[in-house]
Design an enzyme around this catalytic site. Structure first.
Site, mmCIF file in Angstrom:
data_model
loop_
_atom_site.group_PDB
_atom_site.id
_atom_site.type_symbol
_atom_site.label_atom_id
_atom_site.label_comp_id
_atom_site.label_asym_id
_atom_site.label_seq_id
_atom_site.Cartn_x
_atom_site.Cartn_y
_atom_site.Cartn_z
ATOM 1 N N SER A 1 -6.336 1.086 -4.401
ATOM 2 C CA SER A 1 -6.492 2.499 -4.077
ATOM 3 C C SER A 1 -5.144 3.220 -4.213
ATOM 4 O O SER A 1 -4.589 3.294 -5.302
ATOM 5 C CB SER A 1 -7.091 2.640 -2.673
ATOM 6 O OG SER A 1 -7.551 3.947 -2.450
ATOM 7 N N ASP B 1 -17.796 3.387 -7.605
ATOM 8 C CA ASP B 1 -16.714 3.897 -6.757
ATOM 9 C C ASP B 1 -16.735 5.419 -6.808
ATOM 10 O O ASP B 1 -16.339 6.024 -7.796
ATOM 11 C CB ASP B 1 -15.364 3.365 -7.241
ATOM 12 C CG ASP B 1 -14.227 3.679 -6.272
ATOM 13 O OD1 ASP B 1 -14.433 4.516 -5.373
ATOM 14 O OD2 ASP B 1 -13.144 3.085 -6.413
ATOM 15 N N HIS C 1 -15.736 1.301 -3.762
ATOM 16 C CA HIS C 1 -14.299 1.283 -3.510
ATOM 17 C C HIS C 1 -13.854 0.019 -2.772
ATOM 18 O O HIS C 1 -12.680 -0.317 -2.771
ATOM 19 C CB HIS C 1 -13.911 2.527 -2.713
ATOM 20 C CG HIS C 1 -12.454 2.826 -2.745
ATOM 21 N ND1 HIS C 1 -11.771 3.124 -3.909
ATOM 22 C CD2 HIS C 1 -11.518 2.872 -1.749
ATOM 23 C CE1 HIS C 1 -10.494 3.345 -3.635
ATOM 24 N NE2 HIS C 1 -10.310 3.196 -2.345
ATOM 25 N N TYR D 1 0.839 -1.204 0.000
ATOM 26 C CA TYR D 1 0.000 0.000 0.000
ATOM 27 C C TYR D 1 0.875 1.255 0.000
ATOM 28 O O TYR D 1 0.970 1.962 -0.966
ATOM 29 C CB TYR D 1 -0.943 -0.016 1.196
ATOM 30 C CG TYR D 1 -1.921 1.131 1.203
ATOM 31 C CD1 TYR D 1 -3.043 1.103 0.378
ATOM 32 C CD2 TYR D 1 -1.726 2.235 2.023
ATOM 33 C CE1 TYR D 1 -3.948 2.156 0.362
ATOM 34 C CE2 TYR D 1 -2.631 3.294 2.019
ATOM 35 C CZ TYR D 1 -3.737 3.244 1.194
ATOM 36 O OH TYR D 1 -4.628 4.295 1.180
#
Length: 712
Positions: free
Chosen positions: A563, A645, A680, A483
């Site tokens: 993301s 999203d 999302h 991430y």
């Protein structure tokens, strides 16, 4: 030759006639639909920037819908042809199908907890009226819709334990509607709160109503793309309409401010947090609930603050002010100047990740090289007990009240499913409270922690999980997940799907790259704004370590991130396509020049910067995935997004897919997996999660030139 590559050409080409996207009918299934280009060049700080697929930002246009339908069918057809994909889905479902529950929380002697019988789309909220009583359903979100796409986003129970406030969202949208029910009868109270985003509901001490934050209703019905500014804080009195709600605080001079609250233990004061985008720092104000006057407490945006409770006449706060790994201080609300603070627990080398005030003690969870470490302190800051956790892993959801005799929490690791544990403050240590029964033996798997050097010499930890007996001969299919941003720590998180990946002979590796909070705010800042390249370099170094140490090779290495992690995947594709056989950018931020123009994207400027700034444009343009694609051989790519999203709008993924398909020189596929009635990620029903993992694993293995087994 892999079976999928041999069989693709045999699939029907009828889709082409329907979408009219390509002139070469016989080649349709070998090549993606052609995406129309509309020449567009704009000058940004003296640089000519092209954007030929900007029309895909118009999500409701006929042209975009036609493009989406063609891409969805092309991607779905590709995935459907992978032999034994159903075998993977079956194994994931078997592993997922176990009863689980979360740590309980208590109100007025009543116990509340979420649980799932295994494959239910959404978790169900239960209540026990007293210790030993039969659990009864309070609210079951699985009854909200037939397909599980209406999700429960959050709940808040009144102090007397008799009224439930709950939020719902549709198809994964960030927009929430909050309602209220009487817990004993199950009857609706009739109140309804609309146009809520990024907020909870905090009850008044007397249960008369709740504080919440909301936005104005979007104009022209454009709720999926319109920028969200000017959040306001309200108080809703039960029994009244939302139009009658009292405005508590707003800052029309600060359109980017967002609000959340804590009620002090006395119930006489309201702590008001003013955040600015995703910046972890917050301003703090305080409202006297007798006079309703709002006064500044910590009015500068210079540090993170979280209220914990009271000690004598002072307020206990967590903060990272002059302590990037965090500390606990006591603040006099009548003299809040920093010179008057009392330090209760000083900063250590281990960043604080969670905390709670329970049984007149402060319970702190810190991270020791990413892994949870748990200590109990007296209110004067004296260390009382170091708690021995079940294994190396993650602790979350500390539950208990100031007068509680027990603390409840959840523990898990990459190979240990989430269990609920109880700590009684009587010296007996941690006891199991609710452990799931799963269809695998955790003892058959192992996780090892390694440390490697990034490009600039920074030492980075990585957790690597696999089935015991693995040989480090370079032949293992490996999935590298990361991430790296927004001060979010990626601690061990159990997923039954990852066990299925290990059953396929796979390695699951997670490096704790810069940008997160694994080592405190300094680690975060080293991976944000102009330092974002550090995040990418940390990730590439992790991939190189796995290859150098014999876990895998570049022909069997897959990259996956969601993301902000999807941005990382876009960077990997444009900067180091040689490292990976397959890359999966999911709900990713891929256009770094325009992300701030949609919904809540402006809130990420504190993390990324903005193309509106000439200085920040320079480094954003340098790594923006959409703008750095070029004609070359790319690894197999599955761009993943969803049509609802409204956090990272799907136009990021649409534009990136179109551009990449145009520029792909090699034979590796570039497909889009576009979920319908999803957002999302939050609130996604279980069946949809399982199908997503099935396709991830199937896509990876077929592009690693490895056939899926007929039985797992």
């Amino acid at each position: 030759m892999n079976i999928i590559k041999a069989s693709i050409a045999a699939v029907t080409v009828s889709l082409l006639c329907a979408c009219q996207q390509s002139a070469n009918v016989t080649q349709y299934e070998l090549h993606p639909p052609v995406s129309q280009q509309e020449p567009l060049v704009e000058q940004l700080h003296g640089v000519a920037v092209t954007d030929p697929y900007r029309y895909l930002e118009q999500l409701d246009s006929a042209k975009t819908n036609q493009w989406v339908n063609a891409q969805r069918q092309y991607g779905d057809n590709y995935l459907a042809q992978i032999p034994n994909r159903d075998v993977v889905e079956q194994r994931i479902s078997e592993l997922w199908d176990y009863a689980s529950s979360q740590a309980p929380f208590f109100h007025n002697g009543r116990e509340f907890f979420f649980a799932n019988n295994g494959l239910q789309s959404q978790n169900v909220l239960y209540m026990k009226a007293s210790e030993g009583a039969q659990a009864q359903v309070v609210i079951d979100p699985n009854t909200f819709s037939s397909d599980g796409t209406i999700a429960l986003t959050d709940v808040s129970v009144s102090p007397d334990g008799k009224t439930l406030a709950y939020g719902t969202s549709v198809s994964g949208s960030d927009w929430q509607t909050w309602q209220f029910i009487d817990i004993d009868s199950g009857q609706s109270r009739g109140d309804k709160l609309k146009w809520l985003k990024f907020t909870g509901a905090t009850w008044a001490k007397d249960g008369s109503g709740v504080w919440y934050a909301r936005y104005d209703e979007p104009k022209d019905g454009n709720k999926m793309e319109q920028v969200n500014y000017d959040q306001k804080l309200y108080f809703h009195t039960l029994g009244q309409s939302q139009q009658q709600d009292r405005l508590v605080y707003q800052r029309p001079d600060q359109k980017e401010w967002g609000f959340s609250v804590d009620l002090t233990e006395s119930g006489n004061q309201l702590i008001i947090y003013a955040s600015q985008g995703t910046d972890p720092r917050r301003r703090v104000f305080i409202q006297d609930l007798t006079t309703l006057k709002v006064s500044p407490l910590l009015p500068e945006l210079e540090a993170a603050y979280d209220y914990l409770g009271e000690r004598d006449d002072r307020l206990l706060f967590f903060t990272d002010y002059q302590a990037p790994k965090g500390r606990i201080v006591a603040i006099d609300p009548n003299a809040p100047a920093k010179a008057n603070w009392d330090e209760v627990i000083a900063e250590t080398q281990q960043p604080i990740s969670d905390m709670a005030l329970v049984n007149e003690r402060l319970v702190l969870v810190s991270l020791k090289d990413v892994l949870a470490d748990m200590n109990v302190y007296r209110l004067d800051g004296t260390l009382e007990t170091h708690l021995q956790l079940p294994a190396a892993g993650r602790v979350r959801h500390l539950k208990g009240k100031r007068n509680s005799s027990s603390l409840f929490f959840e523990f898990n690791s990459y190979i240990h499913p989430t269990g609920v544990y109880r700590y009684d403050f009587d010296g007996k240590g941690i006891q199991t409270y609710n452990l799931p029964e799963v269809a695998f033996n955790p003892g058959d798997y192992q996780t090892e922690q390694v440390f490697y050097s990034s490009k600039d010499g920074t030492r980075v930890p990585m957790l690597i999980s696999y089935k015991k007996g693995l040989k480090k001969d370079g032949s293992n299919p490996t999935l590298l997940y990361a991430y790296g941003g927004f001060n979010i720590n990626i601690t061990p998180r159990f997923s039954p799907a990852n066990i299925a990946w290990m059953d396929l002979g796979g390695v699951y590796a997670v490096p704790n790259i810069r940008g997160g909070s694994e080592y405190g705010e300094e680690w975060h800042q080293a991976g944000m704004l102009e330092h974002k390249q550090n995040v990418f370099d940390d990730y590439y170094a992790a991939a190189e370590y796995l290859i150098d140490q014999g876990y895998t090779t570049s022909t069997s290495l897959g990259a996956y991130g969601r993301s902000n992690g999807g941005l990382l995947m876009g960077a990997a594709l444009t900067q180091r396509p040689d490292l990976f056989a397959a890359v999966l950018p999911a709900v990713g931020v891929l256009d770094m020049l325009r992300f701030h123009k949609f919904t809540i994207g402006w809130a990420w400027v504190s993390e990324y910067g903005s193309a509106d700034s000439a200085k920040q444009f320079e480094y954003l343009y340098k790594y923006s995935p959409y703008h750095n694609l070029k004609v070359q051989d790319y690894p197999a790519t599955m761009v993943m997004t969803a049509d609802h999203d409204d956090r990272v709008v799907p136009s990021h993924s649409f534009k990136f897919t179109a551009m990449m398909q145009q520029l792909q020189r090699g034979d590796a596929p570039v497909i889009a997996r576009i979920e319908h009635n999803a957002g999302h990620g939050a609130g996604k029903p279980t069946a949809m999660k399982i199908a997503e993992y099935r396709d991830i694993f199937a896509f990876l293995m077929t592009n690693f030139e490895k056939d899926l087994p007929s039985k797992i």
